[in-house]
Write a protein that holds these residues in place. Sequence first.
Motif, PDB file in Angstrom:
ATOM      1  N   ILE A 263     -81.422 -15.187   9.154  1.00 41.49           N
ATOM      2  CA  ILE A 263     -80.757 -16.214   9.959  1.00 41.49           C
ATOM      3  C   ILE A 263     -79.264 -16.209   9.656  1.00 41.49           C
ATOM      4  O   ILE A 263     -78.421 -16.201  10.544  1.00 41.49           O
ATOM      5  CB  ILE A 263     -81.351 -17.604   9.659  1.00 41.49           C
ATOM      6  CG1 ILE A 263     -82.808 -17.664  10.087  1.00 41.49           C
ATOM      7  CG2 ILE A 263     -80.543 -18.683  10.363  1.00 41.49           C
ATOM      8  CD1 ILE A 263     -83.534 -18.866   9.536  1.00 41.49           C
TER       9      ILE A 263
ATOM     10  N   ARG B  65     -77.549 -13.348  11.027  1.00 42.94           N
ATOM     11  CA  ARG B  65     -77.844 -13.233  12.461  1.00 42.94           C
ATOM     12  C   ARG B  65     -78.547 -11.929  12.821  1.00 42.94           C
ATOM     13  O   ARG B  65     -78.236 -11.304  13.821  1.00 42.94           O
ATOM     14  CB  ARG B  65     -76.557 -13.384  13.271  1.00 42.94           C
ATOM     15  CG  ARG B  65     -75.964 -14.771  13.192  1.00 42.94           C
ATOM     16  CD  ARG B  65     -74.632 -14.837  13.887  1.00 42.94           C
ATOM     17  NE  ARG B  65     -73.644 -13.992  13.223  1.00 42.94           N
ATOM     18  CZ  ARG B  65     -72.859 -14.427  12.234  1.00 42.94           C
ATOM     19  NH1 ARG B  65     -72.931 -15.663  11.841  1.00 42.94           N
ATOM     20  NH2 ARG B  65     -71.992 -13.607  11.677  1.00 42.94           N
TER      21      ARG B  65
ATOM     22  N   SER C  83     -82.342 -21.421  14.891  1.00 40.72           N
ATOM     23  CA  SER C  83     -81.434 -20.314  14.609  1.00 40.72           C
ATOM     24  C   SER C  83     -80.993 -19.620  15.895  1.00 40.72           C
ATOM     25  O   SER C  83     -79.924 -19.032  15.948  1.00 40.72           O
ATOM     26  CB  SER C  83     -82.067 -19.322  13.632  1.00 40.72           C
ATOM     27  OG  SER C  83     -83.314 -18.908  14.116  1.00 40.72           O
TER      28      SER C  83
ATOM     29  N   THR D 290     -76.915 -20.881  16.927  1.00 37.00           N
ATOM     30  CA  THR D 290     -76.220 -19.803  16.237  1.00 37.00           C
ATOM     31  C   THR D 290     -74.721 -19.878  16.533  1.00 37.00           C
ATOM     32  O   THR D 290     -74.297 -20.313  17.606  1.00 37.00           O
ATOM     33  CB  THR D 290     -76.793 -18.452  16.681  1.00 37.00           C
ATOM     34  OG1 THR D 290     -76.276 -17.450  15.836  1.00 37.00           O
ATOM     35  CG2 THR D 290     -76.431 -18.131  18.118  1.00 37.00           C
TER      36      THR D 290
ATOM     37  N   VAL E 122     -80.247 -24.317   8.019  1.00 37.03           N
ATOM     38  CA  VAL E 122     -80.170 -24.454   9.473  1.00 37.03           C
ATOM     39  C   VAL E 122     -80.375 -25.896   9.925  1.00 37.03           C
ATOM     40  O   VAL E 122     -80.634 -26.153  11.080  1.00 37.03           O
ATOM     41  CB  VAL E 122     -81.184 -23.533  10.204  1.00 37.03           C
ATOM     42  CG1 VAL E 122     -80.761 -22.093  10.064  1.00 37.03           C
ATOM     43  CG2 VAL E 122     -82.588 -23.737   9.683  1.00 37.03           C
TER      44      VAL E 122
END
Lengths: 377, 319, 322
Positions: free
Chosen positions: B275, B278, C160, C164, C263
């Motif tokens: 995460i 990415r 996510s 992002t 997150v």
Amino acid sequence: MSPRRQKNGGTRFPDAPLDGPLLEVDNVKTMFKTPRGLVHAVDGVEFTLERGKTIGIVGESGCGKSVLSRSIMGLLPNNVVREGSIRFEGNEIGHAVGEEMRHFWGTQMSMVFQDPMTSLNPVMRIGNQITESLRYHLDVSKDYANEAALALLQSVGIPEAKRRLREYPHQLSGGMRQRVMIAIALACGPKLLFADEPTTALDVTVQAQILDLLQQQQRERFMAMVLVTHDLGVVAGRTDDIAVMYAGRIVEKAPTRLLFSETRHPYTEALLKSIPKLAQPSHMRLDAIAGRPPDLVNPPPGCKFAPRCPYAQARCLVEEPPLDDSATPGHAFRCFYPVGSNEGKDALARNLAAGATASGRPVFAEGDALATGTVVV
Amino acid sequence: MRTALRRVIQLVVVLLCVSFFSFALISLFPGDPVVAIVGFSSAPQRAEIRHELRLDEPFIQQYGHWLGNFAKGNLGNVYYGPTGRGKVSTQVGQSLPISLQLMAYSMIITLLIAIPLGVFAAYKAGSVFDKLANATAFGSIALPDFALALILSYWVGVKLRWLPSSGYVHPTANLVEHLKSMTLPALSLAVGQIAGYMRLLRSDMIATLQEDYILMAKSKGIPTRRILWRHAVRPSSLTLLTVAGLNVGALIGGAIVVELIFGIPGMGRLLATAIFTRQFVELQSIVALIAIGYVIVNVIIDVLYTVFDPRIRDARAIA
Amino acid sequence: MLEPSPSAVATKEMAGGTGGPPDALAEAVEFEVSRTKRYGVSGWLAMGWLAFVLVCAILIPMFMHAPVNTGKYANKGFLDELKFPLGTDGNGNNMVLLLAKGARNSLIVSVGAILFGLVVGGSLGLVAGYFRGRLDSILTGIFNILLAIPQLVLAIALVSVLATDTIDNKGIPHPVSSGRRLLILVIALGIVSVPILARITRANALQWSQREFVLAARAQGARNLTVMVREVLPNVLPAMFSIALLGIAVAMVAEGGLSILGVGVHFPSVSWGNMIAIGRADLRASPHIVFEPIACIFLTVLSLNYLGDVIRARFDVRESVL
């Protein structure tokens, strides 16, 4: 892991007299503690059972007959108060609890339950359900226990017994399951068998077979049996004695033949009327007993059946009749105005004339088209 | 035989749906995924990676290609900048066993403690022990596993210094140290599960103990211990089994977070890294992998059902 | 797994044995069951705590302000100084203020997510249970696929992807704003809760849609929407509500998990979860920064679970539909 082995089969009381009665029940009372108060499920019951004899205990549901047989066996939950004396082979077991009673269960006395659909463990093989008590009580090898289980299944009339041992209860019919239950109950050769409504949950067609099987096994093994039922038709001709129970008490007790021929208690008479007879035309109306059994938390004073009794007089409502022996030996009943006696006939005539019993329940002679209360033949 | 075939087809359909969903989900990524993955890069480099990921093809073809690779065990690449490549399957191969160890340990602890507790609480229903166990269980359920992990790592690891508060030792390197390093994480995951299983088994067991066949077993004169364990536990554990399947989902989620707290290099850390950097290809594969594993666990549990309850076995044979 | 296991049926059969205990015993059991459950002291305590959290979350950030010289007050422990009863964090922020702000965001995320789930999942479940047939099969299939992914993993994947940081061609990341992040968390956790809430609603709607009064309303020619909203929905609400309370607890814990994974809620926003995640780095020196939000989460989850259970018991919501 092997179960803890103990030898209990018949060795517990080596000095047990072989001539006395097998079971003596004296003034047994069983009460359930409930939030509403004490429920007097069994209220002063007494009877004696000789070796190899059978007694039928008969009554409506809720009369305490099942509780009585469980009381004698000590199979009741913890919220129960048990009083009185229960002697088995002369030894007092009325106050024995859990661990002490375990040595009697299976080997000395065992029970066949009402519903074979729910009384067999659904996730255990039939063979294991039979052998586990053999292995535990009699300390026999696995092979021997399996042999014994096979023989037991064959003796209770199960075809292809060998295959059945490996099957689960749901693979059997109701009648077959009840046969398995009987086999389990007989496994350790008990001296006393309780059969608690053994045919109630079964098809009419298999009821007689199961009763015959019980009778046959009882005779072959010289085993005493307590047959509990709500149906006088079931015990007729199959027991030595019959005790009729109402509201936790025995109201009439007699040798089987005598009970039918010389019925004394109005409740027994009412029960007899509710049996369908072959001689009757098929559309003949069966007499249900009107009214409901009394509340066992606050039972009424006087005779417990008086509120529903067509013979009831003022005295019945205030004074409880004792369980007195009649002129015939072995016959006892609880009634001031027994059926067939002059007192009874007079009482009934008085009630019919008044159109109501002392408790206010209307009574009518049969043939009255508007009859809604207790009908008297 | 036909039921078995039908079930296999059903399973394949579910797996296809789940894998498609995992794939599609991550493809919802806003913006240019190539830029997200490799960051600073030249246009030709990006075009190359775009082609490598087949992002220039229609969506369904992308999925088919991805699925084909996935089935062959090729879980795609991790990109370290525009030129560096690593294999996701290698990373998963290193991390997955560690996570499985952690989950297995916590499952063992859970069953070893929850089943006896549940059985005993049901047998003594209404007693002081039962009430205490029930209240403790209710409290434990409200304590998230990460919270317990932090409490344990602070109290046992930092204050008392009984067990390491972070780090992982491979079992082949030093088994004792391995078990020590896994104790607190496994315990953090287990406590909530113990409470849940115990309460469930207790309530099912109380119902079972009122069944006629328990009275029947009692009337045979066999010991209470045997009645509880041989007659009552198995019929009482069916709900437990179903919930165990669903709970594996919670266990996976819990393991991911707890691993991070105790610095254990399992799937949780892999996921967090994916995460953070990415790596959406890696994310796709990991999510699909977890979802498929979860589905398969539940299928296994469905099969276990028939082992536990012979009635279902026959009902299925007829169906 | 896509169809109800026959085992569930078998279990029910097993439980409903006919030859129960002796009659007197049955009477006693019946009496015990018929006693209605009340909230009790614990129930009021639970409601009290939730009300307290709500009031603090609204009022404290309105009236309390951060100290000017934060460095001077950094890392005060629990009850070190009367001015900071719950201590301060590494930046000298009053924990009382932080916890209240955290409560606000934790509640926004968890309550918001469940509201989202109730609206979306509830209406889908209602429609599926009321109309049944093919629509029901399709919706149930979708819910089952969503349920085939562990909840936290699904939430991680959703957040996510949705939250992002966008990166431009020069490789410079542009982070998502904290307000937008909060919204994304609500939606992501909401989506996760949709299949669960939908299933509960569907199961209950299925049951109630077969009742006489619903059939009567339909027979009288009432519009489907009217019947659903006026006849079915009010009966399904208690079940939805009790599950929603449990759902809020689950969402709150999930937000904590997401924060630890990095997150969840991001700085400068504060939530109980991200207080724990940030404080974790300094667990050795100032454990109170971690343990105070943990205590808050624990008490809140405990209260929600308890009230959910009480409501479930009062309205006899079947657990089996879970």
